[in-house]
Each structure stands twice: as structure tokens, then as C-alpha cells.
Write an enzyme that holds these catalytic residues in place. Sequence first.
Site, PDB file in Angstrom:
ATOM      1  CB  THR A   2      11.488   0.012  10.627  1.00 17.37           C
ATOM      2  OG1 THR A   2      12.142  -1.164  10.215  1.00 17.37           O
ATOM      3  CG2 THR A   2      11.514   0.127  12.132  1.00 17.37           C
ATOM      4  N   GLY A 157       5.659  -6.987   6.201  1.00 16.67           N
ATOM      5  CA  GLY A 157       6.222  -6.497   4.943  1.00 16.67           C
ATOM      6  C   GLY A 157       5.233  -6.537   3.796  1.00 16.67           C
ATOM      7  CB  CYS A 160       3.750  -2.091   6.988  1.00 18.32           C
ATOM      8  SG  CYS A 160       4.483  -0.513   7.454  1.00 18.32           S
ATOM      9  CB  THR A 163       7.617  -3.161   6.828  1.00 16.21           C
ATOM     10  OG1 THR A 163       7.333  -2.349   7.962  1.00 16.21           O
ATOM     11  CG2 THR A 163       8.325  -4.424   7.281  1.00 16.21           C
TER      12      THR A 163
END
Length: 176
Positions: A2, A157, A160, A163
Site C-alpha cells: 500500500t 498510485g 506502484c 497502490t
Amino acid sequence: MTTIVSVRRNGQVVIGGDGQATLGNTVMKGNVKKVRRLYNDKVIAGFAGGTADAFTLFELFERKLEMHQGHLVKAAVELAKDWRTDRMLRKLEALLAVADENASLIITGNGDVIQPENDLIAIGSGGPYAQAAARALLENTDIGARDIVEKALGIAGDICIYTNHNLTIEELSSKA
């Protein structure tokens, strides 16, 4: 994993995180709330790592906050001690980012309690991307803490694969 980001600026401290939960390389859920308020809304916390492990740590951390009348640093140190020395807790795999009006801390299972430079925290798989983005924004703009967190999480986001863009963001007024 995350991405969790915390920024402190202009009387505000903000922690935000994405909502993606994965099992191996499969997305299992996209709207996990990895950031929450603790101790009568005076502390905000976010986690990176195993969801069940993190929820266990949130409960333990909230107990430590109650024991120490909301003193963030004392509660964090006590949690880190227990986490490191207890055989069952040692198996928990997560990182916590916690903040109150005075301090921002990272708590690890190795027994570390770290107050990072510039009160900038970025943990999880997208942490390095978010940290770079947030640091650039802190050093080169005057935008607020919430906007920095949103932009840093957006960049993480985009880069990754662990994410997403489903964000949970909490903020508090800050003395620091």
C-alpha cells in the site's frame, strides 16, 4: 502492500492512504480503510502491511494510548517494545504511521519508533514515490498538507501496482 503518507504543514497534520488490498499479485479489495482516528479523534494512524496484523496493532496501540493518557510518544515506545519482545506480536507484519497535534512517528516491528525529518512519513510499497513527490511539493510550493498528501498518493498510485486511487484521508490541527 500500500502507500501511506503523512505531512505536517501550516498548523495541519494529514495522513492519507490508498485502499487496495492484494493477495499475491491479485487485487482482492479496492476500498480498505487503512487510515483511521484513534483515542477520541486526537490521534490519526495509518498502516502498511498485512491487514489483519495492522488491525491487531491498531487495537494494541489504542490500548497503549489509553494507558498513557494519549501521550503519543510513550504509547508508541511501549507498543514497539511489546511488538519486539512478544513472540506472537513479533510475527505481525505491518508498519504504522501515527500522528497527533505534536508529533508524527513511524512504528516498526523491529522496535523502532522514528520521528522523521520534516515530519514527512511515507511507508508501504509506494512510499518512495510518494515521499519524493511530497518532498518536492513541500520544498517548492506553498500548498497545504492535505493537497500534498492527495498529490503524493496520486503519483504513487500511478506508479506502484500495489497502490490505487481510492483514498482515505484524515487530518488534525497541529501545534508543530
